[in-house]
Enzyme design. Structure first.
Site, PDB file in Angstrom:
ATOM      1  N   HIS A 166      63.393 -29.215  32.109  1.00 26.08           N
ATOM      2  CA  HIS A 166      64.420 -28.203  31.819  1.00 26.08           C
ATOM      3  C   HIS A 166      65.561 -28.757  30.953  1.00 26.08           C
ATOM      4  O   HIS A 166      66.403 -27.980  30.488  1.00 26.08           O
ATOM      5  CB  HIS A 166      65.009 -27.644  33.112  1.00 26.08           C
ATOM      6  CG  HIS A 166      64.052 -26.822  33.919  1.00 26.08           C
ATOM      7  ND1 HIS A 166      63.361 -25.759  33.389  1.00 26.08           N
ATOM      8  CD2 HIS A 166      63.662 -26.919  35.220  1.00 26.08           C
ATOM      9  CE1 HIS A 166      62.587 -25.221  34.326  1.00 26.08           C
ATOM     10  NE2 HIS A 166      62.739 -25.913  35.439  1.00 26.08           N
ATOM     11  N   ASP A 172      53.866 -26.970  35.208  1.00 28.45           N
ATOM     12  CA  ASP A 172      54.846 -26.626  36.234  1.00 28.45           C
ATOM     13  C   ASP A 172      54.954 -25.107  36.361  1.00 28.45           C
ATOM     14  O   ASP A 172      54.760 -24.370  35.396  1.00 28.45           O
ATOM     15  CB  ASP A 172      56.199 -27.212  35.831  1.00 28.45           C
ATOM     16  CG  ASP A 172      57.227 -27.190  36.939  1.00 28.45           C
ATOM     17  OD1 ASP A 172      57.407 -28.238  37.581  1.00 28.45           O
ATOM     18  OD2 ASP A 172      57.862 -26.134  37.159  1.00 28.45           O
ATOM     19  N   HIS A 231      57.614 -23.382  36.637  1.00 27.09           N
ATOM     20  CA  HIS A 231      58.730 -22.909  35.829  1.00 27.09           C
ATOM     21  C   HIS A 231      58.549 -23.355  34.378  1.00 27.09           C
ATOM     22  O   HIS A 231      58.059 -24.445  34.102  1.00 27.09           O
ATOM     23  CB  HIS A 231      60.050 -23.461  36.375  1.00 27.09           C
ATOM     24  CG  HIS A 231      60.295 -23.098  37.805  1.00 27.09           C
ATOM     25  ND1 HIS A 231      59.931 -23.915  38.858  1.00 27.09           N
ATOM     26  CD2 HIS A 231      60.864 -21.991  38.355  1.00 27.09           C
ATOM     27  CE1 HIS A 231      60.260 -23.338  39.997  1.00 27.09           C
ATOM     28  NE2 HIS A 231      60.824 -22.169  39.727  1.00 27.09           N
ATOM     29  N   ASP A 252      54.468 -27.053  41.813  1.00 29.32           N
ATOM     30  CA  ASP A 252      55.100 -25.926  42.492  1.00 29.32           C
ATOM     31  C   ASP A 252      54.335 -24.621  42.279  1.00 29.32           C
ATOM     32  O   ASP A 252      54.806 -23.547  42.691  1.00 29.32           O
ATOM     33  CB  ASP A 252      56.563 -25.768  42.078  1.00 29.32           C
ATOM     34  CG  ASP A 252      56.816 -25.996  40.611  1.00 29.32           C
ATOM     35  OD1 ASP A 252      55.848 -26.257  39.868  1.00 29.32           O
ATOM     36  OD2 ASP A 252      57.991 -25.928  40.190  1.00 29.32           O
TER      37      ASP A 252
END
Length: 343
Positions: free
Chosen positions: A160, A196, A198, A285
């Site tokens: 991120h 991931d 996200h 995740d």
């Protein structure tokens, strides 16, 4: 597959995060890395190696030096000002604000560089942040010297973090730093596959205008999920980078059949690009019981994921990202790696 690991990761322990209107214990916690390491050792994944040290210019090849300085010294400034706890921003850069100057005060710099209230700086965070980048760089160095695969057990995670912004538990973009190192060592083309849950918004921002790094992201649609403001399918890259950014967003509730179809599409694009080396931003995740995610993958699916990535036949560096079902994170992360190795 060798494992690169630093116990310094534990020096970053968040005091908590703002989530759904409450200040709650952080989902990103030191136990994550320790559990993954323990599982890797249990299955005999490979030798565990300490990271090497690298000059700071490897970090500023990717990140604004002013942001790196804030990450290094911000917590000390916070404490010197008489504040307790982690150094959090309390306002955020947004549309209509000036983008041509960084404020002088600590509060202003936190507002300019940090984009959420889940990524605080503590007095010992920098040592963990820097060591995480060195873990990734050590893995990249081994790949550049001929290793077939390496696992950089990075913590804090990184995908991120953009060139001049951080958030989402991420301070420096470990995968991007490693990719740039590989290019500097002579690789002509690098691909990054981000699995991931996200979207890797920071990695996309860093390479969006470049054609020497292909980025493929498989993630929850930003219409529904963090980071909300990037990761749509109509973001192909720009300028020289047009066609070198592939987002494969999927809705809440996605199960293995749809997720693996996206993986196949992403792997086909990577094969077409024909990179010299592959980096995998490894978030687990996507697991069905992850507390902050909404996909439905199970343990065996991570093994199959690793096998599909291995079928590309590329030198591969795995860089650890997210995964917050802490009890199961070791099984899920290591299943990808053993699946890659054919186990």
């Amino acid at each position: 597959m060798d494992v690169i690991f630093s116990p310094d990761h534990a020096l970053h322990a968040s005091p908590g995060e703002l989530n759904s209107g409450e200040f709650v214990p952080a989902f990103e916690k030191p136990e994550r890395a320790d559990i993954i390491l323990r599982r890797a050792q249990e299955v005999g994944l490979g030798p565990v190696r300490a990271p090497l040290s690298f000059p700071p210019d490897h970090l500023t090849r990717i990140h604004d030096p002013r942001m790196v300085e804030l990450l290094r010294n911000g917590a000390a400034e916070w404490k010197a000002a008489g504040r307790k706890g982690g150094a959090f921003p309390f306002t955020f850069f947004t549309r209509g604000f000036r983008a041509d100057r960084v404020p002088e005060t600590l509060e202003g710099r936190l507002a300019w560089f940090c984009f959420d209230a889940g990524t605080p700086l503590t007095e010992t965070s920098w040592q963990a942040i820097e060591s995480s980048a060195h873990v990734a760089l050590t893995g990249a160095k081994a790949i550049s010297e001929g290793a077939r695969s390496m696992f950089a057990l990075c913590r804090p995670p990184g995908h991120h973090a953009g060139s001049d912004h951080y958030g989402g538990y991420c301070f420096l973009n470990n995968a991007a730093i490693a990719a740039q190192y590989l290019l500097d060592q002579g690789a002509k083309r690098v691909a990054i596959l981000d699995v991931d849950y996200h979207h890797g918004n920071g990695t996309q921002q860093i390479f969006y205008h470049r054609d020497d790094v292909l980025l493929v992201n498989i993630h929850a649609t930003p219409d529904q999920e963090y980071p909300y403001l990037l990761g749509f399918a109509d973001e192909p890259g720009a300028g020289p980078g047009e066609g070198y950014n592939l987002n494969l967003p999927l809705p809440w509730g996605t199960e293995w059949a749809a997720w693996s179809a996206a993986l196949d599409a992403g792997c086909q694009r990577i094969a077409q690009y024909a990179p010299d080396v592959l980096l995998v931003s490894l978030g687990v995740d996507t697991y069905r019981n992850d507390p902050i995610s909404q996909f439905k993958l199970d343990h065996e699916h991570f093994t199959r994921m690793g096998a599909r990535i291995a079928a590309l036949g590329l030198p591969t560096l795995f860089v650890m990202e997210g995964g917050y079902a802490v009890a199961e994170i070791g099984v899920n992360a290591v299943n990808v790696l053993t699946g890659f190795d054919g186990g």
